[in-house]
Every structure is written in C-alpha cells, then in structure tokens.
Design an enzyme around this catalytic site. Structure first.
Site, PDB file in Angstrom:
ATOM      1  N   LYS A 206      17.695  -7.069 -58.251  1.00 16.13           N
ATOM      2  CA  LYS A 206      18.084  -6.427 -59.166  1.00 16.13           C
ATOM      3  C   LYS A 206      17.274  -5.810 -60.535  1.00 16.13           C
ATOM      4  O   LYS A 206      16.587  -6.021 -60.996  1.00 16.13           O
ATOM      5  CB  LYS A 206      19.144  -5.324 -58.805  1.00 16.13           C
ATOM      6  CG  LYS A 206      19.240  -3.849 -59.861  1.00 16.13           C
ATOM      7  CD  LYS A 206      20.682  -3.057 -59.601  1.00 16.13           C
ATOM      8  CE  LYS A 206      21.066  -2.340 -60.422  1.00 16.13           C
ATOM      9  NZ  LYS A 206      21.616  -1.238 -60.346  1.00 16.13           N
ATOM     10  N   GLU A 212      21.247 -17.831 -60.625  1.00 17.86           N
ATOM     11  CA  GLU A 212      21.263 -18.560 -59.479  1.00 17.86           C
ATOM     12  C   GLU A 212      20.325 -18.068 -59.108  1.00 17.86           C
ATOM     13  O   GLU A 212      19.191 -19.502 -58.492  1.00 17.86           O
ATOM     14  CB  GLU A 212      22.188 -18.382 -58.683  1.00 17.86           C
ATOM     15  CG  GLU A 212      24.070 -18.349 -58.245  1.00 17.86           C
ATOM     16  CD  GLU A 212      23.959 -17.194 -59.747  1.00 17.86           C
ATOM     17  OE1 GLU A 212      23.828 -16.556 -60.452  1.00 17.86           O
ATOM     18  OE2 GLU A 212      25.357 -17.401 -59.886  1.00 17.86           O
ATOM     19  N   GLY A 267      23.840  -3.042 -56.874  1.00 13.09           N
ATOM     20  CA  GLY A 267      23.397  -4.068 -55.875  1.00 13.09           C
ATOM     21  C   GLY A 267      24.171  -3.965 -54.312  1.00 13.09           C
ATOM     22  O   GLY A 267      22.879  -4.489 -53.441  1.00 13.09           O
ATOM     23  N   ARG A 268      25.363  -4.194 -54.489  1.00 13.60           N
ATOM     24  CA  ARG A 268      25.642  -3.863 -53.298  1.00 13.60           C
ATOM     25  C   ARG A 268      25.486  -2.735 -52.313  1.00 13.60           C
ATOM     26  O   ARG A 268      26.721  -2.545 -51.168  1.00 13.60           O
ATOM     27  CB  ARG A 268      27.696  -3.734 -53.428  1.00 13.60           C
ATOM     28  CG  ARG A 268      28.498  -2.932 -54.319  1.00 13.60           C
ATOM     29  CD  ARG A 268      29.836  -3.515 -54.938  1.00 13.60           C
ATOM     30  NE  ARG A 268      30.195  -2.913 -55.557  1.00 13.60           N
ATOM     31  CZ  ARG A 268      29.848  -2.921 -57.026  1.00 13.60           C
ATOM     32  NH1 ARG A 268      29.134  -3.463 -57.700  1.00 13.60           N
ATOM     33  NH2 ARG A 268      30.520  -1.912 -57.628  1.00 13.60           N
ATOM     34  N   GLU A 353      34.065  -6.535 -54.771  1.00 10.78           N
ATOM     35  CA  GLU A 353      33.288  -5.390 -56.238  1.00 10.78           C
ATOM     36  C   GLU A 353      33.749  -4.040 -56.545  1.00 10.78           C
ATOM     37  O   GLU A 353      33.194  -4.123 -57.690  1.00 10.78           O
ATOM     38  CB  GLU A 353      31.802  -6.407 -56.172  1.00 10.78           C
ATOM     39  CG  GLU A 353      31.561  -6.525 -57.270  1.00 10.78           C
ATOM     40  CD  GLU A 353      30.023  -6.597 -57.650  1.00 10.78           C
ATOM     41  OE1 GLU A 353      28.858  -6.134 -57.192  1.00 10.78           O
ATOM     42  OE2 GLU A 353      29.787  -7.779 -58.256  1.00 10.78           O
ATOM     43  N   HIS A 384      42.108 -17.363 -32.446  1.00 10.69           N
ATOM     44  CA  HIS A 384      42.330 -19.530 -31.253  1.00 10.69           C
ATOM     45  C   HIS A 384      42.578 -19.535 -34.109  1.00 10.69           C
ATOM     46  O   HIS A 384      42.155 -20.983 -33.392  1.00 10.69           O
ATOM     47  CB  HIS A 384      40.966 -19.206 -31.067  1.00 10.69           C
ATOM     48  CG  HIS A 384      41.488 -18.795 -30.013  1.00 10.69           C
ATOM     49  ND1 HIS A 384      42.176 -19.365 -28.487  1.00 10.69           N
ATOM     50  CD2 HIS A 384      40.103 -18.637 -29.441  1.00 10.69           C
ATOM     51  CE1 HIS A 384      41.763 -18.930 -27.102  1.00 10.69           C
ATOM     52  NE2 HIS A 384      40.490 -18.271 -27.693  1.00 10.69           N
ATOM     53  N   LYS A 504      29.852 -15.148 -66.024  1.00  9.06           N
ATOM     54  CA  LYS A 504      28.365 -15.567 -66.985  1.00  9.06           C
ATOM     55  C   LYS A 504      28.172 -15.713 -67.872  1.00  9.06           C
ATOM     56  O   LYS A 504      28.216 -17.038 -68.330  1.00  9.06           O
ATOM     57  CB  LYS A 504      27.287 -14.242 -66.086  1.00  9.06           C
ATOM     58  CG  LYS A 504      27.549 -13.427 -65.136  1.00  9.06           C
ATOM     59  CD  LYS A 504      26.569 -12.899 -64.687  1.00  9.06           C
ATOM     60  CE  LYS A 504      26.835 -12.091 -62.909  1.00  9.06           C
ATOM     61  NZ  LYS A 504      25.788 -10.954 -63.167  1.00  9.06           N
TER      62      LYS A 504
HETATM   63  O1  F6P Z   1      27.390 -10.740 -60.329  1.00  6.33           O
HETATM   64  C1  F6P Z   1      27.179  -9.514 -59.874  1.00  6.33           C
HETATM   65  C2  F6P Z   1      26.299  -8.916 -58.994  1.00  6.33           C
HETATM   66  O2  F6P Z   1      25.390  -8.298 -60.380  1.00  6.33           O
HETATM   67  C3  F6P Z   1      26.096  -8.187 -58.199  1.00  6.33           C
HETATM   68  O3  F6P Z   1      26.643  -6.629 -57.837  1.00  6.33           O
HETATM   69  C4  F6P Z   1      24.971  -7.661 -57.767  1.00  6.33           C
HETATM   70  O4  F6P Z   1      24.645  -7.723 -56.138  1.00  6.33           O
HETATM   71  C5  F6P Z   1      24.489  -9.420 -58.136  1.00  6.33           C
HETATM   72  O5  F6P Z   1      25.197  -9.536 -58.864  1.00  6.33           O
HETATM   73  C6  F6P Z   1      22.948  -9.935 -58.398  1.00  6.33           C
HETATM   74  O6  F6P Z   1      22.786  -9.244 -58.889  1.00  6.33           O
HETATM   75  P1  F6P Z   1      20.611  -9.079 -59.070  1.00  6.33           P
HETATM   76  O7  F6P Z   1      20.466  -8.591 -57.737  1.00  6.33           O
HETATM   77  O8  F6P Z   1      20.800  -8.322 -60.084  1.00  6.33           O
HETATM   78  O9  F6P Z   1      20.256 -10.727 -58.708  1.00  6.33           O
END
Ligand code: F6P
Length: 540
Positions: A206, A212, A267-268, A353, A384, A504
C-alpha cells in the site's frame, strides 16, 4: 460518549451474566427443543448456527440492545456513506466500495469512487488475461508461468490465503508463491527452482515503503537482472500494486503494470482491491468477480438484515459476550477445509490489528477488554494437536467451526469423514460426557474422573454449500463486519494500527548499529545492548 459500563444494556448484561454464567448447554438444549432453529441465521450464502453458545433469548435481547445503544447500525451506515470514520488517520473506510457493482454510487469528499474501482479492476483483468493466455510474455519471449507476490501483512496474508482457498479454480499450469519475510531465506526458497525468464514479481505494498517488501523487491530485481543479463528485463517481469504510484514508478516498474488503490482501503481489508492481482491471475477475472459478488452479498446483508438475524452483528456481539463477560482471552478459528489452511492467519491480522487497541475514540484508555487473540488450524489436524485443551483444559476458548457441504476433491467419501468430525467436535465441546454416562459405558472407576469432559464449550457453526470464490468473499466480509461491530461497541478505531510503528522505528535505529564497518556506541537498555553485541561477535 457514555462509558461502556454505564450503559443500561451493559449493566443489564452484567447482571444477566451473573445469573446464567453456569447454565450448561446440556440443560439449555434439553429445556428448549426449538433452540437450534431459533439461534440460527442465514445470509449471503452462509448459514450460522449459534445455538451452541452459552446464551438465552434474554442474552440475545440484551446484546442487541447494547448494539442499538452503542449505535452500531449508525456507524455502519456512516461507513457505507463514506464518512471519515477512521478518525485517527482522518480517512473514510470504504473497502465495501471495492466490491460495489458498476453503477453504484459511493462518494468520498463528493467524488463517486466506484468508476475508479472498476477502471482498476478492468485493467487488472486485461493484465491477467494477457498473462494467462500467453499474449504477454517475459523479456525473452517465454510465457510467464510463475508469479511471486512480494508483500507483507495485508499485502500478503489475503493473497496467500485466497490463492490456497481457491486452488481448485486456479490455472494449474502456473506456479504462485508468496514472499513476505525479510529473512532472505524466504525469497531464496521462492526463486531457486524457477526460470527467471518465466517469472513475474508483483510488488504489493500500500505504502511502497515497507522495509521487508522494499528489501525483497530490490533483491528480486537483482536476481532477475543477474539471470536475464539486462536491466531492460524489469519492464516485463515486475508489476506493482500500491497507493503510492510515484514510488512504484521510481522503482522502475512500467506504468502500465502499476495498479492503484486508495487510502480509504486498509491493508488488512485489501485482498479484494488490486492487492488481489495474484488471485486474479490465478483464478481468472470471472472467478475474481464472483468473489467480489460474495463480498458484496455479505455487505448488503450486513447493511439491510435486521440485527437479530444479521450474521456479522451476531458474530461480533458473541465475541463481546465472551470477551467482556466470560473473560475469554482467545477465539479459535477451525476451518474444516484443507484449502482454508491460512484462513486463521488471515483473520489474525484482520481482527488483532483492527481491534487490538486500548484507547477509545475519545483518546482515553478504555477500562474493558478489547480484541481477543485469534488463532487456529484446520480441522481435523487440530483435533490431534490442541483440542485436548479445548475439551478438558481450564480455559474457555470459544471456537468458530467452518464447514462446506460439498467437497471439491474427487475423494468424496472422505468429505463425509471430515464433516462427521466437524459436527462431532462441536457436539463433544458443547455437551461433553458425564461420569454417569462413562460409568454406564463401563469406564473403570480409576479412569472415570480423567475421562469426564465437562462440555459447555461454546462454538459457532458456519456452513456454506461449497468453498468457491463467492463463498470465500462472503466469509471474509462476514468477519470484516464482525470486527466492525466489535470495534463500534468498544468505541475504538478498528482502522488504524499505530501500535506497529514503534517496532519499525526502533529497527531502523538498530540496522546501522549492525553495520560491520562501524563500532557503534550503543545506548539501549542493557539487554538490547548485550544482544546486539553478542550478535555482532557471533555472526559470520
Ligand atoms: O505494519 C503493519 C502494516 O502497516 C499493515 O497494516 C499492512 O498490511 C502491512 O504493514 C504492509 O503494509 P504495506 O502494504 O504498506 O507494505
């Protein structure tokens, strides 16, 4: 806003809880032959039997009164109307617009956003069709057969979950992988047996700033250029999904391969936006649109069904009942479908979240429990493993059990075994087995106390005809709106996520301290300092 505990419905619920907390499902069912029928509801292709919960008609009446007193319906209508209900980020919350049919009108600041949504969907469909048919190829002219989605959180969990859920509807000649972890092992494993000339990377983010994702995207580009020998290859092997078109372009992604979405999509809550590009490539645009249809059907149900038969409201209110009155800390999600293996992980982000907050709308710290811990595994695997604790442990763990009446596998006899287990587990959790029953069955006296299962463990049973794009959409929307209902009762902003920011920031301070070429002066706490020093000494 009135404090939650001061609401008449809350007080009535507290008093009611004291009266019925020990009522056993055995007697609730024995005394009420119509219970299963009365405590079930249907909508958008899903059937919910919530009769195996520790509730009575009075509980339901009071929970519905709570929803009314807390203005859940008004807040829902404000969301659908595009109002700025995400107040801490000053944004509208309009994932419902992502699945609004063409021609619907949903405005944000006076602009109808639905045409824009469909423009992106059409562009995604064109891209997906060209890839699936082989009309668009990679840099060397080879057909694209592998798609790697690089993204994390909502830009990963939804696409990965949906791909697994809908595999029977997917193009089996293509390989789909999902890379999230900044651990280089994730990308290395995902790429090592693939031909770069046949591989497309989708950078899904987003913000297009997430550490990452940006790190993995850069490494993927390096891998591709190394394998294909030219920077020019990036144009045909990278696509991006983002609200940050500028940064995606700067990364070097061809504008035609960039698919946008909007800041009013969290995002979620984004698996049905362009973030679902990998899903659309896998299952094709028609199935993707069927999934959107399922989402929309549940949106309409949430919007229009009376509260007493409104599935998301009921599910959300039951969460409040256990979380705030019984003090349950967790909710188990048990899909009896191997294809839904990642559904609990998906719901973990969606719920935790969204509702893992301790500050209310008014900026004050709340004095009640909010979001439960969400976890789970597919049945029958969990049986199980951890079901022992569910049946005989000391903790109350309400569970959602999810099943599908029609199998997708040709091994249809096995489906009866699967469903028999689903029904049996809910029965065992609810009704257990008494010492008397065990004795009558010949249980030796020395064993009987250990074999008693108390029962009175609540479950929701959610059934759909089959796991397909439409039912998946309905199921996800069911939980989205349940989360919404909970957030409205708790008066928390379910659409921000400030809590993840501190970690972060701290990581960005530590990154340069791990640089091999510097000897940093560490000023963390003594534990963090020692850990950093140990890592610096031990790494190779
Ligand atoms: O760190 C949490 C978050 O902001 C989530 O809400 C989001 O889904 C995820 O990181 C990834 O964010 P982006 O889509 O901006 O890379």
């Amino acid at each position: 806003m009135t404090a939650l505990a001061a609401l008449p419905s809350w007080q009535a619920l507290s008093a009611h809880y004291a009266r019925i907390k020990d009522a056993h499902l055995r007697s609730l069912f024995a005394d009420d032959p119509g219970r299963a029928e009365r405590f079930s509801a249907e909508g958008a292709g899903l059937f919910l039997d919530y009769s195996k919960n520790r509730l009575t008609d009075e509980t339901l009446r009071l929970l519905l009164a709570l929803a009314a007193e807390r203005g859940v319906a008004e807040r829902r209508d404000a969301m659908f109307a595009g109002e700025t209900i995400n107040t801490t980020e000053r944004r509208a919350v309009l994932h419902v617009a992502l699945r609004a049919p063409r021609g619907t009108r949903i405005e944000v600041d006076g602009t109808d956003v639905v045409p824009e949504v469909h423009k992106v969907l059409d562009a995604m469909a064109d891209f997906a069709n060209r890839l699936r048919s082989g009309a668009s190829t990679g840099h060397t002219g080879k057909r694209i057969r592998n798609v790697i989605n690089i993204g994390i959180g909502g830009s990963f969990l939804g696409p990965e979950m949906a791909y697994r859920a809908l595999r029977p509807f997917s193009d089996r000649s293509m390989t789909f992988r999902f890379v999230a972890n900044v651990d280089g092992a994730d990308l290395t494993e995902a790429t090592q047996d693939l031909d770069a000339a046949e591989t497309l990377f989708i950078v899904a983010s987003k913000t297009f700033t997430t550490l990452e994702t940006m790190t993995n995207a850069a490494a993927a580009r390096e891998w591709l250029v190394r394998k294909l020998g030219t920077d020019a290859a990036v144009a045909k092997h990278f696509a991006a999904v983002s609200t940050n078109i500028g940064s995606a372009t700067e990364f070097g992604i061809t504008p035609a391969n960039i698919f946008g979405f909007w800041d009013w999509v969290g995002g979620r809550y984004s698996m049905d936006s362009a973030i679902g590009l990998s899903t659309m490539i896998a299952v094709g645009p028609d199935h993707f649109r069927a999934m959107l249809g399922g989402f929309h059907a549940m949106d309409e149900h949430f919007r229009r069904a009376p509260a007493a038969s409104n599935l998301p409201m009921l599910l959300g209110l039951l969460t409040i009942w256990y979380d705030n009155f019984f003090g349950a800390q967790t909710i188990g999600i048990m899909p009896y479908a191997a294809h839904l293996a990642r559904f609990p992980a998906y719901l973990q982000q969606l719920q935790m979240e969204s509702n893992g907050k301790h500050v209310g709308f008014d900026g004050g710290v709340v004095d009640y429990q909010t979001g439960p811990i969400i976890w789970g595994e597919p049945g029958t695997d969990g049986q199980h493993s951890f079901y022992q604790l569910l049946h005989q442990g000391t903790k109350l763990v309400p569970c959602d059990m999810i099943g599908f009446c029609q199998p997708l596998s040709p091994l249809t006899d096995q489906h009866d075994l699967l469903m028999a287990n689903l029904f049996a587990q809910a029965e065992a959790l609810g009704f257990g087995k008494t010492a008397e029953e065990l004795k009558a069955e010949g249980s030796p006296d020395f064993q009987t106390p250990f074999r008693v299962t108390e029962g009175n463990r609540p479950t929701n049973m959610i059934l759909a005809d089959r796991l397909d794009p439409a039912s998946l959409g309905s199921l996800v929307a069911l939980y989205e709106h349940s989360v919404f209902t909970q957030g409205a009762i708790w008066a928390i902003d379910s659409f921000d996520q400030w809590g993840v920011e501190l970690g972060k920031v701290l990581a960005s301070h530590i990154i340069p301290e791990l640089d091999r070429d510097v000897q940093p002066t560490l000023s963390h706490d003594s534990s963090t300092n020692a850990l950093i020093n140990r890592y610096r000494r031990m790494r190779r």
